[in-house]
Design an enzyme around this catalytic site. Sequence first.
Site, mmCIF file in Angstrom:
data_model
loop_
_atom_site.group_PDB
_atom_site.id
_atom_site.type_symbol
_atom_site.label_atom_id
_atom_site.label_comp_id
_atom_site.label_asym_id
_atom_site.label_seq_id
_atom_site.Cartn_x
_atom_site.Cartn_y
_atom_site.Cartn_z
ATOM 1 C CE1 TYR A 28 -21.502 86.940 33.409
ATOM 2 C CE2 TYR A 28 -20.622 89.171 33.475
ATOM 3 C CZ TYR A 28 -20.843 87.990 32.785
ATOM 4 O OH TYR A 28 -20.402 87.868 31.489
ATOM 5 C CE LYS A 78 1.028 73.100 35.470
ATOM 6 N NZ LYS A 78 0.060 73.495 34.450
ATOM 7 C CG ASP A 108 4.937 79.316 31.311
ATOM 8 O OD1 ASP A 108 4.131 79.269 32.265
ATOM 9 O OD2 ASP A 108 4.978 78.463 30.421
ATOM 10 C CB ALA A 138 3.358 76.790 35.650
ATOM 11 C CG PHE A 144 4.498 73.127 29.073
ATOM 12 C CD1 PHE A 144 5.169 71.974 29.454
ATOM 13 C CD2 PHE A 144 3.117 73.111 29.052
ATOM 14 C CE1 PHE A 144 4.462 70.833 29.813
ATOM 15 C CE2 PHE A 144 2.406 71.977 29.411
ATOM 16 C CZ PHE A 144 3.084 70.840 29.792
ATOM 17 C CG ASP A 145 2.533 70.342 26.094
ATOM 18 O OD1 ASP A 145 2.368 71.181 26.993
ATOM 19 O OD2 ASP A 145 2.042 69.210 26.133
ATOM 20 C CG HIS A 174 1.211 65.093 23.952
ATOM 21 N ND1 HIS A 174 1.281 66.240 23.197
ATOM 22 C CD2 HIS A 174 1.097 65.507 25.234
ATOM 23 C CE1 HIS A 174 1.217 67.280 23.992
ATOM 24 N NE2 HIS A 174 1.110 66.868 25.239
HETATM 25 C C1 LIG Z 1 5.309 75.595 32.228
HETATM 26 C C2 LIG Z 1 3.858 75.483 31.891
HETATM 27 N N1 LIG Z 1 3.262 76.483 31.227
HETATM 28 C C3 LIG Z 1 1.951 76.431 30.907
HETATM 29 C C4 LIG Z 1 1.184 75.352 31.232
HETATM 30 C C5 LIG Z 1 -0.270 75.321 30.830
HETATM 31 O O1 LIG Z 1 -1.100 75.411 31.918
HETATM 32 P P1 LIG Z 1 -2.580 74.781 31.971
HETATM 33 O O2 LIG Z 1 -2.421 73.296 31.962
HETATM 34 O O3 LIG Z 1 -3.155 75.306 33.237
HETATM 35 O O4 LIG Z 1 -3.313 75.257 30.780
HETATM 36 C C6 LIG Z 1 1.770 74.281 31.905
HETATM 37 C C7 LIG Z 1 0.938 73.107 32.230
HETATM 38 O O5 LIG Z 1 1.346 72.033 32.541
HETATM 39 C C8 LIG Z 1 3.145 74.356 32.249
HETATM 40 O O6 LIG Z 1 3.758 73.367 32.908
#
Ligand SMILES: Cc1ncc(COP(=O)(O)O)c(C=O)c1O
Length: 462
Positions: free
Chosen positions: A73, A259, A216, A218, A125-126, A453
């Site tokens: 843990y 990713k 960010d 990813a 990103f969304d 979406h």
């Molecule tokens: C640029 C970017 N930031 C953040 C995220 C969010 O990551 P997660 O899907 O692991 O929550 C994504 C996911 O597609 C992304 O492409």
Amino acid sequence: MAIKYVPEPFRIKSVEPLKMLTREERESKIREARYNLFNLRGEDCYIDLLTDSGTNAMSQEQWAGIMRGDEAYAGASSYFKLIEAAGDIFKYGFFQPVHQGRAGEKVLFPILLGPGKFAISNMFFDTTRAHVELAGARAIDCVIEEAKDPSRRIPFKGNMDIEKLERTITERGPENIGLVVMTVTNNSAGGQPVSMKNIKETAEVCRRYQLPFSIDAARFAENAFFIRRDEPGYSTKSIKEIVGEMFSHADMFTMSAKKDAIVNMGGLIGIKDAENPIVLKVKANCISFEGFTSYGGLAGRDLEALAIGLYEGIDLDQLSYRIGQVEYLAAKLDDAGVAYQSPVGGHGVFVDAAAMFPHIPYNEYPGQVLGVELYKEAGIRTSEIGSYMLGNDPDTKKQLKADFEFSRLAIPRRVYTQAHFDIMAEAIIAVKGRAASIKRGYRVIWEPPILRHFQAHLEPIE
Ligand SMILES: Cc1ncc(COP(=O)(O)O)c(C=O)c1O
């Protein structure tokens, strides 16, 4: 112009059989899914390009790591292995594992943002946009104008517009800006990379106004690949060196490790200065939302696979093969005159659905139209990146008009072969051939208040 497919730098040891549905079966599946591709079952998709997130194939080393995972843990050896790998690559003082990217956003953003505050990005990103709004703040995009023209072939189309960034800071008041975020690569603009020069200039603006600068991260490795390939002065540097330099300009990062770190689940927060007072707040939020600091919502085996995946993700052969696949598909579309966000970015091809269906307006979602047609045509699942995903204005509740109407073919890492890529190209070309006969798009008949979406129901407009 045809380009050569970059051969796989691996051979296949384990396979996952695919189901082949007939066209009639696919038409009935998509109707039952209320024309929302997220509602389809994965097994009903022949080629699943919904996302490159968490859909990657892990290596034999990662699977061996899964067996070695330490499930203590607190203070598991897998946690220390991850911290060591992240420290070696990103050179930051503090790391917090979390279960995925948006968990990192949920932990970090409320510390820096609140009602009346703004967050600025090249492009949110969304989920990052959603977490800015959930923290009570508002999100502003400052991507360069060239990014909005899919036919404009320039390198580093994901860049921040530095003048617009500075203008936005002075107009809104520096005291009201909680955070500046650089998304690498810029997913919503088509996986377009950001140059080192632009990262550096953004950092200088942030320093001048004393604003926290976050990455960010990813697709940090793909971004480094493009810097190495296209930015003067970097062609002899290793991907690791370039990554180290990219992160040296920022104060912190959130990362979806699903990713470029080539795992099926995981995320990371990094803070450059371990003495930064926000470290304590990050730990406190993590314990409340994700779990104890040494596992952050992940199993020990996930931490172990992530520590290994961080290194596999920055391997130059892997990156050349991966981005080579995307370029192979894009070249076939060029030959057929199919428009897409060009030059092609790192993790997929973003087909310009507005160009394919010029007679279908943004509020009938051309990107969704193309997505549904590709599923019917060949069982290919894509995602819409356009007005449907952007949703409604949080204040007026009116449908927003996106800068693009894309159907995104996101390519999972180490999963599909050259023959799959040929099928993708053939399907897109076939839909283009009958695009004029598809007269109308879709209307939303039910939607949740945020990130609609993923769950909304649609119906074709007759
Ligand atoms: C640029 C970017 N930031 C953040 C995220 C969010 O990551 P997660 O899907 O692991 O929550 C994504 C996911 O597609 C992304 O492409």
